[in-house]
Design a protein around this motif. Structure first.
Motif, PDB file in Angstrom:
ATOM      1  N   ASP A  59       0.834  -1.206   0.000  1.00 45.63           N
ATOM      2  CA  ASP A  59       0.000   0.000   0.000  1.00 45.63           C
ATOM      3  C   ASP A  59       0.868   1.256   0.000  1.00 45.63           C
ATOM      4  N   THR A  60       1.921   1.250   0.787  1.00 45.66           N
ATOM      5  CA  THR A  60       2.832   2.397   0.821  1.00 45.66           C
ATOM      6  C   THR A  60       3.519   2.561  -0.531  1.00 45.66           C
ATOM      7  N   PHE A  61       3.936   1.451  -1.133  1.00 38.62           N
ATOM      8  CA  PHE A  61       4.566   1.504  -2.450  1.00 38.62           C
ATOM      9  C   PHE A  61       3.601   2.081  -3.488  1.00 38.62           C
ATOM     10  N   GLU A 100       4.408  10.284  -6.405  1.00 39.53           N
ATOM     11  CA  GLU A 100       5.759  10.722  -6.771  1.00 39.53           C
ATOM     12  C   GLU A 100       5.942  10.794  -8.283  1.00 39.53           C
ATOM     13  N   ALA A 101       4.883  10.588  -9.049  1.00 39.68           N
ATOM     14  CA  ALA A 101       4.882  10.739 -10.514  1.00 39.68           C
ATOM     15  C   ALA A 101       6.058  10.044 -11.195  1.00 39.68           C
ATOM     16  N   GLY A 102       6.252   8.762 -10.875  1.00 39.33           N
ATOM     17  CA  GLY A 102       7.284   7.969 -11.526  1.00 39.33           C
ATOM     18  C   GLY A 102       8.692   8.211 -11.021  1.00 39.33           C
ATOM     19  N   LYS A 103       8.855   9.119 -10.095  1.00 36.43           N
ATOM     20  CA  LYS A 103      10.183   9.412  -9.540  1.00 36.43           C
ATOM     21  C   LYS A 103      10.367   8.586  -8.266  1.00 36.43           C
ATOM     22  N   TRP A 104      11.408   7.781  -8.212  1.00 37.53           N
ATOM     23  CA  TRP A 104      11.681   6.971  -7.020  1.00 37.53           C
ATOM     24  C   TRP A 104      12.394   7.829  -5.985  1.00 37.53           C
ATOM     25  N   PRO A 105      11.823   7.984  -4.771  1.00 32.58           N
ATOM     26  CA  PRO A 105      12.404   8.902  -3.783  1.00 32.58           C
ATOM     27  C   PRO A 105      13.616   8.361  -3.015  1.00 32.58           C
ATOM     28  N   TYR A 106      13.994   7.094  -3.248  1.00 33.53           N
ATOM     29  CA  TYR A 106      15.083   6.508  -2.473  1.00 33.53           C
ATOM     30  C   TYR A 106      16.167   5.928  -3.387  1.00 33.53           C
ATOM     31  N   PRO A 107      16.755   6.735  -4.275  1.00 38.24           N
ATOM     32  CA  PRO A 107      17.768   6.207  -5.194  1.00 38.24           C
ATOM     33  C   PRO A 107      18.989   5.690  -4.431  1.00 38.24           C
ATOM     34  N   GLY A 108      19.498   4.568  -4.892  1.00 35.07           N
ATOM     35  CA  GLY A 108      20.714   4.014  -4.307  1.00 35.07           C
ATOM     36  C   GLY A 108      20.524   3.246  -3.013  1.00 35.07           C
ATOM     37  N   PRO A 144      10.116   1.219 -10.640  1.00 37.14           N
ATOM     38  CA  PRO A 144      10.551   2.362 -11.436  1.00 37.14           C
ATOM     39  C   PRO A 144      11.980   2.134 -11.952  1.00 37.14           C
ATOM     40  N   ALA A 145      12.291   2.709 -13.090  1.00 40.48           N
ATOM     41  CA  ALA A 145      13.625   2.569 -13.685  1.00 40.48           C
ATOM     42  C   ALA A 145      14.689   3.028 -12.696  1.00 40.48           C
TER      43      ALA A 145
END
Length: 183
Positions: A54-56, A63-71, A85-86
């Motif tokens: 649900d959180t995902f 977040e409009a396709g933007k992943w907020p936790y890169p790396g 997401p890519a």
């Protein structure tokens, strides 16, 4: 030693979202002095993230396709099929949190595992004896109903208060250790 931490904001009456997952009550405080600094300091100690489906889904919608936790490796506990997401380091899993705890800790390395959002998933970790610390920012709002902070079946033993501080003149950040958990 890595630990499992629940870093979350809650209303005064113990809710983390409305019944329909609206966070408008919380997002109005995004620009309050001290909020971003607290989050950034916490994130510096995060090596892995675990969240529920649900959180995902909420993140993917807002977040409009933007992943907020890169790396940062992220494990999604879900019963549904999702696409990642890519560029996101995401593992989708089903099953008991105890089964995946060693992998989450390994992915965290020398840092901690952040149990994001969803009180239901965090309750599974707590019921399995895997929740070590809670960092709860109490927001001066009352919802009256919604998604509970930590929907356990019964009471815990008293938590140990490690620290407290006022954020933005109105919110209070409380850092607790759960009974019997060294951190």
């Amino acid at each position: 030693m890595s630990i499992f931490q629940y870093y979350v904001a809650s209303t005064i009456d113990g809710f983390i979202a409305t019944e329909d997952d609206d966070l408008g009550w919380l997002l109005q405080f995004d620009r309050v002095e001290g909020v971003n600094e607290s989050y950034e300091a916490f994130m510096a100690g995060v090596g892995c993230i675990a969240m529920g489906g649900d959180t995902f889904r909420w993140l993917m919608k807002h977040e409009a396709g933007k992943w907020p936790y890169p790396g940062i490796p992220c494990w999604i506990f879900t019963h549904h099929e999702h696409g990642a997401p890519a560029g996101a380091d995401i593992t989708f899993v089903r099953g008991d949190v105890r089964e995946f705890a060693p992998d989450l800790l390994a992915d965290a390395g020398a840092k901690n595992v952040w149990l994001v959002g969803g009180g239901d998933l965090v309750a599974q970790f707590a019921n399995a004896g895997l929740l070590h610390e809670m960092i709860v920012t109490i927001i001066p709002v009352v919802l009256g109903s919604g998604k509970r902070l930590l929907p356990l079946d019964g009471p815990t033993a008293p938590l140990e208060l490690l620290s407290s501080r006022t954020v933005g003149g109105a919110a209070v950040e409380l850092h607790y250790r759960l009974p019997g958990k060294a951190g």
